[in-house]
Motif scaffolding. Structure first.
Motif, PDB file in Angstrom:
ATOM      1  N   GLU A   1      -4.972   6.344   4.156  1.00 43.91           N
ATOM      2  CA  GLU A   1      -6.226   6.321   4.913  1.00 43.91           C
ATOM      3  C   GLU A   1      -7.431   5.920   4.076  1.00 43.91           C
ATOM      4  OE1 GLU A   1      -6.372  10.185   6.718  1.00 43.91           O
ATOM      5  OE2 GLU A   1      -5.052   9.579   8.359  1.00 43.91           O
ATOM      6  N   ARG A   2      -7.254   5.874   2.771  1.00 41.95           N
ATOM      7  CA  ARG A   2      -8.381   5.495   1.876  1.00 41.95           C
ATOM      8  C   ARG A   2      -8.685   4.039   1.980  1.00 41.95           C
ATOM      9  NH1 ARG A   2      -5.868   8.259  -3.117  1.00 41.95           N
ATOM     10  NH2 ARG A   2      -5.614  10.269  -2.193  1.00 41.95           N
TER      11      ARG A   2
ATOM     12  N   CYS B   1       1.128   4.204  -2.845  1.00 35.57           N
ATOM     13  CA  CYS B   1       0.941   5.618  -2.502  1.00 35.57           C
ATOM     14  C   CYS B   1       2.173   6.439  -2.877  1.00 35.57           C
ATOM     15  CB  CYS B   1       0.629   5.768  -1.019  1.00 35.57           C
ATOM     16  SG  CYS B   1      -1.021   5.144  -0.576  1.00 35.57           S
TER      17      CYS B   1
ATOM     18  N   ARG C   1       0.839  -1.210   0.000  1.00 36.33           N
ATOM     19  CA  ARG C   1       0.000   0.000   0.000  1.00 36.33           C
ATOM     20  C   ARG C   1       0.864   1.246   0.000  1.00 36.33           C
ATOM     21  NH1 ARG C   1      -3.184   0.319   4.827  1.00 36.33           N
ATOM     22  NH2 ARG C   1      -4.024   2.232   3.958  1.00 36.33           N
TER      23      ARG C   1
ATOM     24  N   GLN D   1       0.189  13.897   1.651  1.00 34.56           N
ATOM     25  CA  GLN D   1      -0.381  13.171   0.512  1.00 34.56           C
ATOM     26  C   GLN D   1      -0.331  11.661   0.764  1.00 34.56           C
ATOM     27  OE1 GLN D   1       1.289  14.315  -3.291  1.00 34.56           O
ATOM     28  NE2 GLN D   1       0.323  12.608  -4.360  1.00 34.56           N
TER      29      GLN D   1
ATOM     30  N   LYS E   1      -0.260  10.161   3.701  1.00 30.86           N
ATOM     31  CA  LYS E   1      -1.213   9.850   4.769  1.00 30.86           C
ATOM     32  C   LYS E   1      -2.634   9.764   4.210  1.00 30.86           C
ATOM     33  CE  LYS E   1      -2.944  11.316   9.221  1.00 30.86           C
ATOM     34  NZ  LYS E   1      -3.062  12.366  10.193  1.00 30.86           N
ATOM     35  N   GLY E   2      -2.988  10.737   3.367  1.00 28.92           N
ATOM     36  CA  GLY E   2      -4.319  10.716   2.760  1.00 28.92           C
ATOM     37  C   GLY E   2      -4.536   9.468   1.921  1.00 28.92           C
ATOM     38  N   CYS E   3      -3.522   9.087   1.176  1.00 28.70           N
ATOM     39  CA  CYS E   3      -3.600   7.895   0.340  1.00 28.70           C
ATOM     40  C   CYS E   3      -3.750   6.634   1.194  1.00 28.70           C
ATOM     41  CB  CYS E   3      -2.361   7.790  -0.549  1.00 28.70           C
ATOM     42  SG  CYS E   3      -2.286   6.297  -1.549  1.00 28.70           S
TER      43      CYS E   3
END
Length: 192
Positions: free
Chosen positions: A191-192, A139, A135, A185, A187-189
């Motif tokens: 968390e999806r 990302c 993952r 960026q 972290k956002g990726c």
């Protein structure tokens, strides 16, 4: 010397166990602190050794870091980072401080890594870690190539902002901003 984990409860997730141990440390529970050390010391030692390239200095840095973990356990916020990420950041920062303090540049020879005792993981942990790494790699691929390289150099190889500024021929402030935005960026990726 550092020891491999004992008494690891494989029925719990490693995150859950570390959350519980850190909560115990925050309450001043010495037994929780001892178990936290047993479970995490090999991983944190490898973070320090990767940056410092010296067994003795890495061991000192890890010991100092555990004092800081003991003192700052109440500051840990599970909503911001995982326990191992929080502890690794403490070790990484302490190791980088040591590099700056000693004005020592990490050696190119990593033969000391050959002397680290095996820290075999349970197969369930290996699969989970592989999924996490996959993952993270997906990302990372979402970042611009230059920022991918910068993140890898900063967080895997331990390069300072100053070293990155020289390498990428950019001001340190720009490097700091790019790293901050790249991590946001990522972290956002994740968390999806």
């Amino acid at each position: 010397m550092l020891f491999a984990p004992t008494g690891w409860d494989f029925m719990k997730s490693s995150r859950q166990q570390l959350d519980e141990l850190l909560a115990g440390v925050a309450r001043g529970d010495e037994a929780a602190f001892a178990e936290l050390y047993q479970v995490t010391s090999a991983k944190l030692y490898s973070v320090a050794l990767r940056i410092l390239r010296s067994n003795a200095v890495a061991e000192d840095v890890v010991q100092d870091s555990y004092f800081k973990i003991w003192e700052r356990a109440r500051d840990f916020d599970a909503g911001i980072a995982s326990p191992i990420t929080w502890m690794a950041a403490i070790v990484r920062n302490r190791a980088l401080d040591e590099v700056r303090r000693r004005a020592v540049r990490p050696a190119a020879d990593v033969s000391e890594l050959d002397h680290i005792a095996s820290d075999d993981e349970h197969p369930v942990e290996v699969i989970g870690r592989q999924e996490d790494v996959a993952r993270l790699m997906r990302c990372l691929e979402g970042l611009e190539p230059e920022r991918q390289q910068m993140v890898r150099l900063a967080y895997l190889d331990g390069l300072s902002r100053e070293a990155l500024a020289k390498r990428f021929d950019r001001p340190e402030g720009t490097i700091k901003t790019w790293l901050h935005r790249s991590l946001a960026q990522l972290k956002g990726c994740l968390e999806r």
